[in-house]
Structures are given as structure tokens and as C-alpha cells.
Design a protein around this motif. Sequence first.
Motif, PDB file in Angstrom:
ATOM      1  N   THR A 108      46.958  46.456  28.660  1.00 45.55           N
ATOM      2  CA  THR A 108      47.704  47.532  29.382  1.00 45.55           C
ATOM      3  C   THR A 108      48.336  46.866  30.795  1.00 45.55           C
TER       4      THR A 108
ATOM      5  N   THR B 254      47.863  42.483  33.959  1.00 42.09           N
ATOM      6  CA  THR B 254      47.069  43.299  32.964  1.00 42.09           C
ATOM      7  C   THR B 254      45.779  44.108  33.471  1.00 42.09           C
ATOM      8  N   ARG B 255      45.268  45.253  32.947  1.00 40.55           N
ATOM      9  CA  ARG B 255      44.273  46.007  33.424  1.00 40.55           C
ATOM     10  C   ARG B 255      43.177  45.461  32.803  1.00 40.55           C
TER      11      ARG B 255
END
Length: 622
Positions: free
Chosen positions: A79, A128-129
Motif C-alpha cells: 500500500t 510503502t505502509r
Amino acid sequence: MKRPFISLRIDQLETMLEKATANGDSRAIKAIASEAAVRSTARAGKLLVRAKSALDVKQADLFEQAPKASKKQPRVVHTRAPVTKGKRKPTGEQEQAIDAFLSGGSLRINAYAGTGKTSTLQFLAHGTRSRGQYIAFNKAIVGDAREKFPSTVDCSTTHSLALRSLHSDYKKTKDKFAGKVSAKQLAEILELKKAWRVDRDHSLQPVSQAYLIQQTVRRFAQSGDEEISDEHVPRHGSLLAASDETLNAVNEFARSNAKHLWGRMCDTKDAIPLGFDGFLKLWGLSKPQIAADYILLDEAQDTNPVVLDVLKRQNAQLVYVGDRYQQIYEWRGAINAMEAIETDAVVSLTQSFRFGHAIAHEASRILQRLGESVPLTGNPALSSRVGTCKPNAILARTNANVMTALIECIDEGRKPHLVGDNNDLKELLWGVRDLKEGRPTDVADFFGFNSWESVVDFAKTAEGEHLTMFVNLVQSKGERRLLWAINQSVGEDQADIVISTTHKAKGREWKNVRLMDDFLKTRAAKGHKEGADREREDAAELRLFYVAVTRAKEAIEIPAMGDRAEAQRASSRQATPVSAKTVFAQPVDWTEPAKQNRQQAQSQHTNQKESKRGFFSRLFGR
């Protein structure tokens, strides 16, 4: 909600987490995680990730079989994190690395010297998460990384990861999991009390016997192997010139007793410590799974075989980052993961931010000799040159030339700083002192020698060629003066010149650098190391030279060194600790072979003469 740690600073919580992790105190770790979760600072976020990671590894399961990783690692679905305004934009090469990473497959990033490896890793992590794990061998590098990576990434050394997983029984005392035993102490523990006559020319004192056993265990612990074998028995010092029969006897003694020692190290009730290499090996043998969506391995070209074996078993996305031409620890068993592994994608960073065209061109010439067709390009905004300079740092290949540079600087009235703790230099000189006073030493280069005179004689042979420079230095300056010179080293903030071996200078940079003349000088011993062995030796020399040249930012002074034409040749398991009881085996002394009777001796002499006459007959066609 109760907050027992509300009054504590974040640094105090970090210290508490380290202690709680080392002691396996899951209740304290959970309390620290709860406190970190309600704080809003970046350090608190990183502390929360570390605490969660510590909780994910159940210490009681250390020696249980972990789930087998699939042969092809699953792709991670990232994500994307929001882009921060004002953030520096990545280069075109870094954009390729980011895209390959976010695709979710395994990735290898080949990064030449000074090409922005650290900033590239930051771009990946900030993009990114997903939850990440950054791994490096050096504690200082990890400490710096913690300040630059987002809170979603845990930054750890390989040893700190292993320590989290170590069974609590090993942590009851720090001496058990982190203690050290000297060769002298080990000789006393194993009750080695007399010299072992291996053959007519080799006699090993108790300290040397213990050192041999100790180093065999160490080499096993640093390997990816599951059992101790002859391959782990070191061959150095006087053994370099030993016969096969002698080596077989040494291997048998070292191998069997190393197994005995390793069994005692793994016994939680035995006082002999595991040490850092030992608990890292146990971690590898337990086949652990690291709690992360992706793993970043820094300096992958010098990967410990234990760590590489662990990573191959992971279900997380793997990113290997390094420069395969900066592998300089092959001599201690490191594996070049940049060549040893296959990944879904490969990208390269070839433009240096550290120096301009001239230094990049010189480095590219070395890369070309190593068979590389893609050149290293310099930063067009910087100017650099190859030639004489007033150096900020002097780099040498060998400890002997480090000492030479140190004495020169002291004689010039300068204030030198020696990089590192310099225990290796001091131990060499203490070893000389011991040998001169008739005591055996556990210095690897002097292994098996009982006097300094025997080392001097050995240095004159082909097998002892690597000791010649050091022996000459000691003979001309004396070990006392050399020890005095080492003690004249000042702190780096007080120094006007830095002196270092290239191995210790790796990862560092200076404005102007001068190289000593000991690079590219080594030769294979006469009659030894031909073919593939010779090519590997030449390549290792060139890689070390490449690292040295790329430490400079503005100027690099390269004296005439070695025979460059010669150097150009390079262009062309266990899931549980050992539990079987072993018995320590005392060595058996060599005995003089029975004398032949007169008739047998005459017969043998006749056969030898006939063999020689036949050889010359064939040679001259008679």
C-alpha cells in the motif's frame, strides 16, 4: 487505561525494551508496546515496531521446526505511502528500484561505491505502509538507520535479531550467551597440560591446541553447515607447510574435540559461553521466520553464511542491497549474496554522488579488470583528480604498512588517528613478544611456532611470503617501539591525519586520500595456487583496491604498486543443539618410525637411483 511508564522518557523505554527482550520478559515488552502506542513521536513509532517484533518471536519455540518456506516467495502487496512535500526526488535509477520493490517480488540492487545506497533504501521504505525489517551487520550503521527510516521499519543487527529468539535458559547469565573464553583459559578447562608432538617438525603447546579447537568451532559457527567437519579446521601459521599426514592428524584432533566443545557450549548448564558467533549459529539452526512483510539486507556482498541461509527460508519479500565488487571479507567465510542468489528483479545504481569523473574513471578501470562492462560514472557537479595531494587519510592493505605510515607521521610531528580499536595490531606485537620470551601465542599468523626465530625463517619461504613485510618491520623497528607508536594515536576529533587498513575504512570517505604502495603486490606462493585459485586471489586484491580508491571525494594519490600486469589476470543445517555426549580426546604424540635394516636401506637406495637414472634417460633420450 493504566500507564505505568507514562513518566519515562523514550530513551529510558528503549533501554527497558532491550533488557526485557534479552531476559525474555514478554509482560514487560507488552507494557512498553502499550506505552509506545499512545505516543506520537517517530521514535515511539519505531519503538512500537521493535516491541511487536520481539513479541512475535516466541522464545520457547527456538528449537522447534519453523514452517517451511515455499520455493518461490509470494509477492507482497504494498500500500503506497503518501508522498511528503519537499522531499528530495529520486534519480532515474532510484525510480527503477522503487518500482521493482513496489511490484512485490524479490529484488537485488547492485550499487557501486557512493551511488546513494542508503537514500535508495529510504525511498523504498517511505514508499510503502507495509512492515519492514532492515538488517545490517554493523551496529553503528543500524543506529544511523533508525534515525532515517520510517516507524514501520525495525532496524537491527543480525545478532540482535538472534538474541531476541534465544531461549531464556541461555540468558540467565550474560556470561553464558555473550561471554568469551581465551585459548589459555580453554586449555585449562579442557585440561590440556602438555605439548603435542604432531610430527618431527611440529609441536603444539596446550594453548595452541586449545586455539585450534576454538577456531574450528568458530569457523563452523560462521558457516551455513549443520555439522563440524575437516573443512572447518583452520590452516595457518606453521601448518601452511605441513605434510598431508600431519594435516590429517591435526584435522582428526581438531574436529572431534570441536564437536565436544560445541556440545558443551550448547549445554545451558555448562559454564562455557556460547558467544556471539554461537548464538547466531543456534538462531540459524532453529530455522526462524522473521516477522516482517519485507526484509532489506544491507552490505549483502559480505553476508554471513548463517544469515544468508536464514533469509533463503523467509516468506517475506527480500531485498538484497550491496556492491559485489566491495566484497573484502571472503577470507573469513563471508558469502557474496550479490552473486549467490537469484531474485525476481535486478536493478543497478551506477552514478556516484561522492566524487567526480577522474576518480570514477580510475575505479571503472579496476571494474573492467574484474570483468565488468558497465562503468561507474562520476557526479558531474563535482571535480576530482588522481595525483599527489595533501591527504586527510592514508590507507594501506596490510597492518605492516599501517605501522609504517604511523611512524612516518609521528616522525613528521603530525597527530595521527588509527581507525578501530587496534587490538589486532597490538595482539600481533604481543605475539612477537611472547615468542621472543619463549611462550606460545594464539595469534593466527604465528600458530604452531615456538620461537620468533622460527617465524623469521618461515617468512623467507614461499608459504610464509605474506609475513615478510611484518617480520622486516619488527626486525628493523622492534616490537616495543611499534607498541609505543600505536599508543600515540589520538582521537579522530583531535587528529590531523587518519590512518587505516582498507578493511576498516570500508563505508567511510575522506576529502583527500593517499594509498600506501602495498596494494596489488601479493603473489601466489611458488608452486601453489594456480588456475582458479590464482584468479580468485587476484580478484580479491582488485576488489580491495577498488574499495580503497573509492574512499576519496576530491583527490586520490596512487603510488606505483605491485605488478599491475600481474593483477590484470583477474579480468579474463542442525535444528537443535548438539546433544550427543562427546568425550574429549587427548592428542597422541608422533613417534619416530622404526629404523630400516641395512639390507632394506640398500635396496631402497638402489631403487631410487634406478628411478632417477630412468628419468634422465627419458629426458635426454638415452
